[in-house]
Design a protein around this motif. Sequence first.
Motif, PDB file in Angstrom:
ATOM      1  N   UNK A 156      -4.208  -8.121 -10.086  1.00 35.77           N
ATOM      2  CA  UNK A 156      -5.020  -8.506 -11.241  1.00 35.77           C
ATOM      3  C   UNK A 156      -6.226  -9.274 -10.731  1.00 35.77           C
ATOM      4  N   UNK A 157      -7.396  -8.844 -11.142  1.00 35.97           N
ATOM      5  CA  UNK A 157      -8.641  -9.454 -10.698  1.00 35.97           C
ATOM      6  C   UNK A 157      -9.544  -9.645 -11.902  1.00 35.97           C
ATOM      7  N   UNK A 158      -9.730 -10.896 -12.291  1.00 34.74           N
ATOM      8  CA  UNK A 158     -10.540 -11.200 -13.467  1.00 34.74           C
ATOM      9  C   UNK A 158     -12.030 -11.029 -13.190  1.00 34.74           C
ATOM     10  N   UNK A 159     -12.423 -11.119 -11.929  1.00 35.39           N
ATOM     11  CA  UNK A 159     -13.833 -11.130 -11.560  1.00 35.39           C
ATOM     12  C   UNK A 159     -14.380  -9.711 -11.451  1.00 35.39           C
ATOM     13  N   UNK A 160     -15.307  -9.362 -12.309  1.00 32.82           N
ATOM     14  CA  UNK A 160     -15.867  -8.015 -12.314  1.00 32.82           C
ATOM     15  C   UNK A 160     -16.833  -7.772 -11.157  1.00 32.82           C
ATOM     16  N   UNK A 161     -17.188  -8.828 -10.411  1.00 28.43           N
ATOM     17  CA  UNK A 161     -18.138  -8.672  -9.306  1.00 28.43           C
ATOM     18  C   UNK A 161     -17.555  -7.871  -8.149  1.00 28.43           C
ATOM     19  N   UNK A 162     -16.237  -7.786  -8.068  1.00 29.20           N
ATOM     20  CA  UNK A 162     -15.606  -6.970  -7.038  1.00 29.20           C
ATOM     21  C   UNK A 162     -15.493  -7.635  -5.682  1.00 29.20           C
ATOM     22  N   UNK A 163     -15.670  -8.952  -5.627  1.00 28.71           N
ATOM     23  CA  UNK A 163     -15.576  -9.616  -4.330  1.00 28.71           C
ATOM     24  C   UNK A 163     -14.180 -10.164  -4.048  1.00 28.71           C
ATOM     25  N   UNK A 164     -13.279 -10.102  -5.002  1.00 27.89           N
ATOM     26  CA  UNK A 164     -11.880 -10.473  -4.790  1.00 27.89           C
ATOM     27  C   UNK A 164     -11.098  -9.211  -4.440  1.00 27.89           C
ATOM     28  N   UNK A 165     -10.212  -9.292  -3.444  1.00 24.63           N
ATOM     29  CA  UNK A 165      -9.641  -8.073  -2.872  1.00 24.63           C
ATOM     30  C   UNK A 165      -8.142  -8.177  -2.631  1.00 24.63           C
ATOM     31  N   UNK A 166      -7.528  -6.998  -2.568  1.00 23.08           N
ATOM     32  CA  UNK A 166      -6.176  -6.827  -2.049  1.00 23.08           C
ATOM     33  C   UNK A 166      -6.279  -5.794  -0.932  1.00 23.08           C
ATOM     34  N   UNK A 167      -5.988  -6.200   0.297  1.00 29.35           N
ATOM     35  CA  UNK A 167      -6.156  -5.351   1.479  1.00 29.35           C
ATOM     36  C   UNK A 167      -4.810  -5.100   2.138  1.00 29.35           C
ATOM     37  N   UNK A 168      -4.605  -3.870   2.613  1.00 34.72           N
ATOM     38  CA  UNK A 168      -3.379  -3.500   3.317  1.00 34.72           C
ATOM     39  C   UNK A 168      -3.760  -2.918   4.672  1.00 34.72           C
ATOM     40  N   UNK A 169      -3.231  -3.509   5.739  1.00 35.05           N
ATOM     41  CA  UNK A 169      -3.514  -3.077   7.106  1.00 35.05           C
ATOM     42  C   UNK A 169      -2.221  -2.686   7.799  1.00 35.05           C
ATOM     43  N   UNK A 170      -2.353  -1.821   8.816  1.00 34.91           N
ATOM     44  CA  UNK A 170      -1.212  -1.398   9.629  1.00 34.91           C
ATOM     45  C   UNK A 170      -1.472  -1.710  11.095  1.00 34.91           C
ATOM     46  N   UNK A 171      -0.408  -2.061  11.808  1.00 34.52           N
ATOM     47  CA  UNK A 171      -0.472  -2.310  13.247  1.00 34.52           C
ATOM     48  C   UNK A 171       0.694  -1.587  13.909  1.00 34.52           C
ATOM     49  N   UNK A 172       0.466  -1.032  15.098  1.00 37.73           N
ATOM     50  CA  UNK A 172       1.571  -0.425  15.849  1.00 37.73           C
ATOM     51  C   UNK A 172       1.869  -1.183  17.136  1.00 37.73           C
ATOM     52  N   UNK A 173       1.245  -2.362  17.307  1.00 41.62           N
ATOM     53  CA  UNK A 173       1.485  -3.173  18.504  1.00 41.62           C
ATOM     54  C   UNK A 173       1.936  -4.581  18.128  1.00 41.62           C
ATOM     55  N   UNK A 174       2.788  -4.635  17.120  1.00 42.06           N
ATOM     56  CA  UNK A 174       3.423  -5.886  16.690  1.00 42.06           C
ATOM     57  C   UNK A 174       2.431  -6.899  16.136  1.00 42.06           C
ATOM     58  N   UNK A 175       1.280  -6.414  15.652  1.00 45.30           N
ATOM     59  CA  UNK A 175       0.327  -7.297  15.010  1.00 45.30           C
ATOM     60  C   UNK A 175      -0.819  -7.761  15.878  1.00 45.30           C
ATOM     61  N   UNK A 176      -0.965  -7.175  17.062  1.00 45.70           N
ATOM     62  CA  UNK A 176      -2.088  -7.552  17.925  1.00 45.70           C
ATOM     63  C   UNK A 176      -3.395  -6.977  17.394  1.00 45.70           C
ATOM     64  N   UNK A 177      -3.363  -5.710  16.998  1.00 44.63           N
ATOM     65  CA  UNK A 177      -4.540  -5.064  16.410  1.00 44.63           C
ATOM     66  C   UNK A 177      -4.141  -4.434  15.089  1.00 44.63           C
ATOM     67  N   UNK A 178      -5.132  -4.247  14.206  1.00 44.23           N
ATOM     68  CA  UNK A 178      -4.861  -3.757  12.860  1.00 44.23           C
ATOM     69  C   UNK A 178      -5.841  -2.672  12.464  1.00 44.23           C
ATOM     70  N   UNK A 179      -5.379  -1.748  11.599  1.00 42.63           N
ATOM     71  CA  UNK A 179      -6.219  -0.720  11.009  1.00 42.63           C
ATOM     72  C   UNK A 179      -6.119  -0.827   9.486  1.00 42.63           C
TER      73      UNK A 179
END
Length: 219
Positions: free
Chosen positions: A131-154
Amino acid sequence: VAELPGYAPVYGSLSVVTSGTATRDFSLSAVTFFDNAETNLGWTLGVAGDNATTGQWIRANPIGTLAGTAQPEDDHSPAPTDVVCFVTGNGPVGGGVGAADVDNGKTTLVSPALNMSVTADPILVWWQWFYNQNAAGNDTLLVDLSNDNGTTWKRAEALNVSHGFWERLQVRVLDYVTPSSTVRMRVVAADLSPGGIVEAAIDDIEFYPSALVVGVPDP
């Protein structure tokens, strides 16, 4: 689509006729990994660099705000046995919409290491609420994946508009990282300037080989 959390979906077709009843039974296969958040499987609630002053990730029975349209009143899993999810804070019952939402920065949720090394072409599925009340679009929900136990992310998914409902997300892991024994999923909810009401929740995380999804022939 026939689907239940913890089981791979089955796709088929069914014709519905006027003034009639049509039923079909489906056999569902259990997924390789499933977490409905009811027990602690080792998720990390907050990491170095998080700066949200309220609304940090917790694992709890969510307390709804704004009549359950900002923060959900219920998790996604089938009731009554499942009631817990990952959610960005809980205010008091009957409290205001801004009592425990994400404020003044970001908060991070990180999965335990997921062993996808022996899963052929794994599909990762989760259900999310944002839920994001701000219509400006600067509030985010991001999902990243890592295959090296969290050292790097995509980056796998990003959302900056309000989706105040339980929504199914699915990604093919190979499109982002090579499956390994130490795949991790990271979810970051952020309320950035100008501040607004931001709520997020995650539930029913699972992965399974793509071959487990089947189509049922028409009768």
